[in-house]
Design an enzyme around this catalytic site. Structure first.
Site, mmCIF file in Angstrom:
data_model
loop_
_atom_site.group_PDB
_atom_site.id
_atom_site.type_symbol
_atom_site.label_atom_id
_atom_site.label_comp_id
_atom_site.label_asym_id
_atom_site.label_seq_id
_atom_site.Cartn_x
_atom_site.Cartn_y
_atom_site.Cartn_z
ATOM 1 N N LYS A 46 0.837 -1.209 0.000
ATOM 2 C CA LYS A 46 0.000 0.000 0.000
ATOM 3 C C LYS A 46 0.867 1.253 0.000
ATOM 4 O O LYS A 46 1.942 1.270 0.591
ATOM 5 C CB LYS A 46 -0.901 0.012 1.256
ATOM 6 C CG LYS A 46 -1.928 -1.103 1.274
ATOM 7 C CD LYS A 46 -2.621 -1.247 2.611
ATOM 8 C CE LYS A 46 -3.529 -2.471 2.597
ATOM 9 N NZ LYS A 46 -3.982 -2.842 3.947
ATOM 10 N N TYR B 246 -5.404 5.682 -0.561
ATOM 11 C CA TYR B 246 -4.251 4.797 -0.700
ATOM 12 C C TYR B 246 -4.378 3.848 -1.877
ATOM 13 O O TYR B 246 -5.482 3.472 -2.261
ATOM 14 C CB TYR B 246 -3.983 4.017 0.587
ATOM 15 C CG TYR B 246 -5.132 3.259 1.194
ATOM 16 C CD1 TYR B 246 -6.133 3.924 1.901
ATOM 17 C CD2 TYR B 246 -5.197 1.881 1.128
ATOM 18 C CE1 TYR B 246 -7.182 3.237 2.499
ATOM 19 C CE2 TYR B 246 -6.228 1.179 1.728
ATOM 20 C CZ TYR B 246 -7.210 1.860 2.408
ATOM 21 O OH TYR B 246 -8.244 1.166 3.009
#
Ligand SMILES: Cc1cn([C@H]2C[C@H](O)[C@@H](COP(=O)(O)OP(=O)(O)O[C@H]3O[C@H](C)C(=O)[C@H](O)[C@H]3O)O2)c(=O)[nH]c1=O
Length: 188
Positions: free
Chosen positions: A72, A132
């Site tokens: 991420k 994200y």
């Protein structure tokens, strides 16, 4: 753009350059070429965006198990939050260790979390947004949670003056003592 390593191998802080002028600023919050040149050559396939109305909201600790593990690249789009990454890679010199960072719309800092980590955050202001990128698609069947306040992890979260806002899933997440990691540290 500045990249700073952390004590946890592969986990790093990214601070994009901001071009300020009388209107405000402009920043490239992701660029596959410049990030790859700096060592982040992950191919991201999904963007996520969550808004938490209240300060003291905790989301996590979550991860997707292989074969749907996710790296991420996170940033705070509005407000302020305390972001935590926990190393779950068996064989890692920092297995079971966590790192925490304050991310805010103001500081523009990003965290790159490789596969093999659990992730969670606590909001520090109302109406806090996190956006994200993920390196694999959502796979709910592979999703796993760990208790955010597990004494075995001893994560030092910012002090709360009221109980946290939690999802049912997070309120009943398993403990570290009962956890067997599905991740193995990739060879260097
Ligand atoms: C994660 C995800 C969720 N959803 C749906 C499933 C639920 O109906 C709803 C809320 O999901 P959840 O309560 O899991 O959302 P968070 O608690 O913010 O979960 C996230 O929080 C931590 C901090 C993370 O790093 C993960 O990305 C993720 O686990 O969105 C989707 O449709 N796609 C997705 O990728």
């Amino acid at each position: 753009m500045r990249i700073e390593p952390t004590d946890l191998p592969g986990l790093c802080l990214v601070t994009p350059r901001r071009y300020g002028d009388a209107r405000g600023f402009f920043a490239e919050t992701f660029n596959a070429r410049t990030y790859a040149r700096a060592g982040i050559d992950t191919v991201f396939v999904q963007d996520n965006h969550s808004v938490s109305e209240h300060a003291g909201t905790v989301r996590g600790l979550h991860f997707q198990a292989p074969p749907h593990a996710q790296a991420k690249l996170l940033r705070c789009g509005r407000g302020r939050l305390f972001d935590v990454a926990l190393d779950l890679r068996v064989g890692s010199t920092t297995f079971g260790r966590w790192a925490g960072f304050e991310l805010s719309a103001e500081n523009g800092r990003q965290v790159f979390i490789p596969e093999g980590f659990a992730h969670g955050f606590m909001t520090l202001e109302p109406e806090t947004e996190i956006v994200y990128k993920c390196s694999d698609f959502y796979a709910p069947e592979s999703e796993t949670a760990l208790r955010w306040d597990d004494p075995g992890l001893a994560i030092v979260w910012p002090a709360l003056d009221a109980p946290p806002v939690l999802s049912e899933k997070d309120a009943g997440a398993p403990c570290w003592a009962d956890f067997t990691s599905p991740f193995v540290m990739a060879p260097a």
